[in-house]
Design a protein around this motif. Structure first.
Motif, short mmCIF file in Angstrom:
data_model
loop_
_atom_site.label_atom_id
_atom_site.label_comp_id
_atom_site.label_asym_id
_atom_site.label_seq_id
_atom_site.Cartn_x
_atom_site.Cartn_y
_atom_site.Cartn_z
N ALA A 44 -18.14 -31.49 -1.46
CA ALA A 44 -18.96 -30.28 -1.62
C ALA A 44 -20.21 -30.38 -0.75
O ALA A 44 -20.74 -31.46 -0.52
CB ALA A 44 -19.35 -30.09 -3.07
N SER A 45 -20.65 -29.22 -0.28
CA SER A 45 -21.86 -29.21 0.53
C SER A 45 -23.08 -29.36 -0.38
O SER A 45 -22.98 -29.25 -1.59
CB SER A 45 -21.96 -27.89 1.28
OG SER A 45 -22.14 -26.84 0.37
N PHE A 47 -25.39 -27.31 -0.71
CA PHE A 47 -25.63 -26.04 -1.39
C PHE A 47 -24.79 -25.93 -2.66
O PHE A 47 -25.29 -25.56 -3.72
CB PHE A 47 -25.33 -24.88 -0.45
CG PHE A 47 -25.38 -23.55 -1.14
CD1 PHE A 47 -26.59 -23.04 -1.57
CD2 PHE A 47 -24.23 -22.83 -1.37
CE1 PHE A 47 -26.65 -21.83 -2.23
CE2 PHE A 47 -24.28 -21.61 -2.02
CZ PHE A 47 -25.49 -21.11 -2.46
N THR A 300 -23.42 -16.56 -8.27
CA THR A 300 -23.74 -17.31 -7.05
C THR A 300 -22.56 -17.29 -6.09
O THR A 300 -22.72 -17.08 -4.89
CB THR A 300 -24.09 -18.76 -7.41
OG1 THR A 300 -25.01 -18.74 -8.49
CG2 THR A 300 -24.69 -19.48 -6.25
N LYS A 303 -22.27 -13.93 -4.57
CA LYS A 303 -23.34 -13.61 -3.63
C LYS A 303 -23.17 -14.32 -2.30
O LYS A 303 -23.35 -13.74 -1.24
CB LYS A 303 -24.69 -13.99 -4.26
CG LYS A 303 -25.89 -13.63 -3.43
CD LYS A 303 -27.16 -13.91 -4.22
CE LYS A 303 -28.39 -13.74 -3.37
NZ LYS A 303 -29.59 -14.18 -4.09
N PHE A 304 -22.83 -15.61 -2.38
CA PHE A 304 -22.74 -16.37 -1.13
C PHE A 304 -21.31 -16.57 -0.66
O PHE A 304 -21.07 -16.84 0.49
CB PHE A 304 -23.44 -17.73 -1.29
CG PHE A 304 -24.90 -17.60 -1.57
CD1 PHE A 304 -25.79 -17.33 -0.54
CD2 PHE A 304 -25.39 -17.70 -2.86
CE1 PHE A 304 -27.14 -17.19 -0.79
CE2 PHE A 304 -26.74 -17.56 -3.11
CZ PHE A 304 -27.61 -17.30 -2.08
N PRO A 307 -19.77 -13.16 1.54
CA PRO A 307 -20.05 -13.16 2.98
C PRO A 307 -19.30 -14.27 3.71
O PRO A 307 -18.87 -14.10 4.85
CB PRO A 307 -21.56 -13.39 3.04
CG PRO A 307 -22.07 -12.95 1.74
CD PRO A 307 -20.99 -13.26 0.75
N ALA A 308 -19.10 -15.40 3.03
CA ALA A 308 -18.47 -16.53 3.70
C ALA A 308 -17.00 -16.25 4.01
O ALA A 308 -16.45 -16.79 4.96
CB ALA A 308 -18.60 -17.80 2.85
N ILE A 309 -16.33 -15.42 3.18
CA ILE A 309 -14.95 -15.12 3.50
C ILE A 309 -14.81 -13.83 4.29
O ILE A 309 -13.73 -13.31 4.46
CB ILE A 309 -14.06 -15.06 2.23
CG1 ILE A 309 -14.63 -14.03 1.24
CG2 ILE A 309 -13.92 -16.41 1.58
CD1 ILE A 309 -13.68 -13.70 0.11
N GLY A 310 -15.93 -13.33 4.77
CA GLY A 310 -15.84 -12.24 5.72
C GLY A 310 -16.12 -10.86 5.16
O GLY A 310 -15.92 -9.87 5.85
N ILE A 311 -16.54 -10.77 3.91
CA ILE A 311 -16.92 -9.45 3.38
C ILE A 311 -18.42 -9.29 3.58
O ILE A 311 -19.20 -10.01 2.96
CB ILE A 311 -16.54 -9.34 1.90
CG1 ILE A 311 -15.04 -9.55 1.74
CG2 ILE A 311 -16.95 -7.98 1.34
CD1 ILE A 311 -14.59 -9.75 0.32
N ALA A 316 -29.82 -6.15 -1.25
CA ALA A 316 -29.87 -5.48 -2.54
C ALA A 316 -28.51 -4.93 -2.96
O ALA A 316 -28.15 -4.97 -4.12
CB ALA A 316 -30.89 -4.37 -2.49
N GLU A 319 -26.54 -7.53 -4.57
CA GLU A 319 -27.10 -7.83 -5.88
C GLU A 319 -26.63 -6.81 -6.93
O GLU A 319 -26.21 -7.16 -8.02
CB GLU A 319 -28.63 -7.81 -5.76
CG GLU A 319 -29.35 -8.55 -6.85
CD GLU A 319 -29.14 -10.05 -6.78
OE1 GLU A 319 -28.82 -10.56 -5.69
OE2 GLU A 319 -29.26 -10.70 -7.84
N HIS A 320 -26.69 -5.55 -6.54
CA HIS A 320 -26.28 -4.50 -7.48
C HIS A 320 -24.78 -4.61 -7.76
O HIS A 320 -24.35 -4.51 -8.91
CB HIS A 320 -26.59 -3.12 -6.90
CG HIS A 320 -28.06 -2.85 -6.79
ND1 HIS A 320 -28.91 -2.98 -7.87
CD2 HIS A 320 -28.84 -2.46 -5.76
CE1 HIS A 320 -30.14 -2.70 -7.49
NE2 HIS A 320 -30.12 -2.38 -6.22
#
Lengths: 359, 440
Positions: A44-45, A47, A300, A303-304, A307-311, A316, A319-320
């Motif tokens: 694991a990283s 993060f 978490t 949120k993170f 984006p990492a899998i390309g979405i 904000a 978050e919503h």
């Protein structure tokens, strides 16, 4: 097919009464522990370790604490956040008054202070039940949080009211403070959680746990059977607060690394942990872990991870969306299984025993 | 570990795609912006986030970045929540960020030890830990242009000036209405010291975070005590409520002075007509009447690249975001000049911040003539204790209510140095090893 107990004969009472009577369960537990101790730190990283795993473990510990009180003894508490805070401040005071003693000793000892405070606020539980008790523990939450802000002695008269955590070591390796690596903090956290979970498992499966459950199921009957209500309930408060206190100390020292503590232990924290217990499953240790994972890891990861899998989601909007998604999932799981994720897990295991030829 | 690389790569690709930057390895400077567009303080957080983003974006659009290096802007949503703030920090620190803007006192306090150990500068612009202005103790933390203590002292100075001199302060009653949290309690120590020195009486009116919108009892006390002036160290929903209550209780509005964070347009607007005359400390101008804001409108807002509604551009908190980003950009430029590199590192950025010197001439060059006061940082002084002025609400917008004035730095410094020393002692703080970067 694989998960079948055929051929596993119990020849002694202890083996029949074991917490994990099925061999596959024991292997599974071993695999999980191996993964937690070896695979995760290896792959694991930083993060993942510091923002996913450590919070998960902290919340698991707090959820176990509340589960002992609410799930096993049937006493609703809204003061978990404050009891965690007591642990954090106790640990801080102990650490600054006796700087020579190892921090792990103080993290564990902080639990005893929290237990003491828990006993005091648990006294009304003999007379009041249900929602009324929830209100009494809510008073604990507000009173203690007021103390965290208004008694400057607790944070050593710090101008910002913050708990400041310097570097502390174990065998020469920094485990607390800015120089501690996520791996070191993770290992300490994991050892604390594994040890305390093992103790909790022994308590709830033993005489004490049975008396708690007797009180939960019907307190008058329990009293008639010779269980002292006050002692039992106060013990539940003490043990529960102990776990919460240790979790709070871990949160401040191993996860946050100091900071504005009064705000971290607010009423929202109490609610969050109550939700973990309800969603995970009342009266189940593994449910505490499920609940903590669901409430703390999922946002978490969304949120993170998205984006990492390309979405491309950010800021904000993400978050919503996460709020909506997590809320929807909570409702979904509670409709599918009102008794929590732990019950879902049990059903799954039951189905697996029949698989692939259900009858 | 493989996953980490994959995730980073994917995230970078997504980011590049989202901000329409060329994916090719070009000289870039990565600036993460920790912002909060959600949560209880979103009202104040959104204009700041927009201002910060838009100025940097404008530099990208107009000049192609800073000194030939594109700025990669990534916003990470914190919701003003410390927990999410650390998550943001942990998730972005691997991408070579040059500086962090935590935008919350709680997150700043968390970040001070972490960032110092990771060797990444933190720019907590006029918030965070006052003591971190001491560069000898905190080489990685910068909090220009003024600390909360400077702010409180500027308030006292303003009162003195309005009453006709510091000797007139004797016997006056000064009130402090503050959020009952670390941020709100920050000015107490300084005001107590000043009250001893100048002989005014200090009255404290704490407002619990849960009672921010319910200040009736607090204002009852204020009515009883009849303080001559009130200083408002509030944030979020507390400010419009305080302004409304002051109006309701017939407190003279021009004697209610807010800290700079109590100077949002919406804070004052909440009080309606009665809020006219409300004052707030400030270190930059409001309005769109500056070339820099007009450039932002031309290159960013009119092209639809900003999230800010057009009429919010130039509001006080929006301009504060612009000012914050200007500090980042100028420090980057300075670091580029010192090192001769285009894509600077966090280490270079620290040097750039430490020797930052924004003169009047430079302000004019970047279209900020009259927008802000000049600013100079040194190795010892990471704050500058710069000039502040009092802004006044004229019913529709913030206008200048006083001349630029120096805070009472002589009274602030002893407290500040003592606090830095305490911090160092309490945390076994390592001594500074970073060499001093002399200003240019």
């Amino acid at each position: 097919m694989f998960y079948r107990e055929a051929g596993q004969f119990k020849t002694t009472y202890p083996s029949d009464m074991a917490v994990f009577p099925i061999a596959q369960d024991r292997i599974g537990l071993g695999l999980i522990l191996a993964a937690a101790f070896i695979l995760i730190p290896l792959f694991a990283s930083d993060f993942i370790l510091s923002s996913v795993m450590i919070p998960f473990l902290v919340f698991s510990l707090a959820a176990i604490g509340l589960n002992i009180l609410t799930g096993y003894t049937g006493l609703i508490s809204l003061g978990t956040g404050a009891f965690m805070g007591v642990g954090a401040y106790a640990c801080y005071k102990l650490m600054t008054i006796f700087p020579g003693v190892n921090i792990i000793i103080w993290i564990i000892s902080a639990g005893f202070f929290s237990a003491l405070v828990g006993i005091i606020f648990g006294i009304p539980s003999l007379r009041i039940k249900g929602f009324y008790l929830a209100v009494a523990t809510l008073a604990a939450q507000f009173f203690l949080q007021w103390c965290f802000v208004r008694i400057p002695w607790l944070y050593n008269y710090n101008a910002s009211g913050a708990i400041e955590v310097g570097t502390r070591t174990l065998f020469g390796i920094p485990i607390v403070g800015p120089n501690a690596t996520p791996e070191a903090r993770y290992y300490v956290m994991l050892c604390i959680v594994v040890a305390l979970t093992w103790i909790a498992s022994n308590i709830v499966h033993g005489k004490i746990g049975r008396s708690w459950m007797a009180v939960r199921d019907m307190d008058i009957a329990a009293e008639l059977m010779g269980i002292k209500l006050l002692d039992t309930k106060l013990l539940a408060f003490a043990v529960s607060s102990f776990y919460a206190g240790v979790a709070g100390a871990c949160m401040m020292f191993l996860w946050y690394g100091g900071g504005e503590a009064s705000d971290a232990f607010n009423i929202n924290q109490s609610f969050l942990i109550l939700f973990m217990v309800i969603i995970g499953g009342l009266g189940s240790l593994i449910g505490s872990f499920f609940g903590a994972a669901f409430i703390s890891i999922l946002p978490t990861v969304l949120k993170f991870g998205l984006p990492a899998i390309g979405i491309p989601l950010s800021g904000a909007t993400a978050e919503h969306l996460i709020h909506i998604l997590v809320g929807a999932l909570i409702i979904f799981f509670l409709i599918v299984e009102p008794h929590g994720l732990a019950r879902l897990w049990q059903i799954g295991k039951q189905k697996l025993r029949m698989w692939p030829f259900p009858y | 570990m493989k996953f980490r690389h994959f995730a980073l790569g994917a995230a970078a690709a997504v980011l590049a795609g989202a901000t329409t930057l060329p994916v090719q390895a070009q000289d870039t400077i990565y600036v993460p912006l920790l912002t909060y567009r959600t949560g209880p303080f979103a009202n104040s957080g959104i204009p700041i986030a927009d201002g910060m983003h838009d100025y940097l974006r404008m530099l990208n659009e107009r000049d192609g970045g800073i000194g030939g290096a594109k700025i990669v802007i990534e916003e990470c949503e914190t919701g003003y929540d410390t927990k999410k703030g650390i998550e943001c920090y942990e998730s972005t620190k691997g991408k070579n960020p040059v500086v962090y803007n935590p935008y919350s006192t709680g997150i700043t306090l968390q970040m001070i030890p972490k960032a110092s150990a990771d060797k990444i500068p933190v720019l907590s612009m006029a918030y965070g830990l006052s003591a971190s202005a001491n560069g000898n103790t905190f080489p990685w933390i910068f909090n220009p242009p003024a600390t909360y203590w400077d702010g409180a002292s500027a308030f006292v100075r303003h009162v003195a000036e309005q009453s006709g001199g510091f000797d007139k302060l004797k016997g006056k009653k000064l009130g402090l209405i503050h959020l009952d949290a670390p941020f709100g309690k920050e000015p107490i120590a300084l005001l107590e010291a000043l009250s001893k020195k100048y002989g005014f009486e200090l009255k404290l009116y704490p407002v619990a975070a849960s009672d921010m919108q319910n200040q009736g009892s607090v204002w009852l006390n204020i009515r009883r005590d009849r303080p001559d002036w009130i200083y408002n160290q509030g944030w979020g929903a507390m400010n419009p409520t305080a302004v409304k209550e002051a109006a309701k209780n017939n407190f003279p509005m021009d004697r209610l002075v807010g800290v700079w964070w109590a100077g949002g347009d919406d804070d004052a607007r909440g009080g309606g007509d009665a809020a006219k005359g409300y004052k707030s400390l400030n270190f930059h101008a409001a309005g769109t009447n500056f070339p820099v804001i007009q450039d932002i409108q031309k290159h960013v807002v009119d092209k639809g690249l900003s999230k800010a509604p057009k009429d919010k551009v130039g509001e006080n908190l929006y301009n504060r975001g612009v000012y914050n980003s200007m500090l980042i950009a100028e420090a980057v430029r300075n670091a580029q000049k010192i090192t001769g590199k285009k894509a600077i590192t966090a280490e270079d950025m620290r040097k750039g911040l430490e020797s930052l010197n924004i003169t009047d001439a430079r302000l004019k060059e970047i279209g900020m003539d009259g927008f802000a006061a000049p600013l100079k940082l040194t190795c010892e002084d990471h704050n500058g204790h710069n000039k502040i002025y009092v802004a006044q609400w004229d019913g529709t917008k913030w206008v200048k209510g006083s001349e630029w004035m120096e805070p009472l730095t002589a009274d602030v410094m002893p407290l500040l140095n003592a606090a830095a020393e305490d911090y160092a002692k309490a945390n076994n703080w390592p001594a500074r090893t970073e060499a001093c970067q002399k200003g240019s």
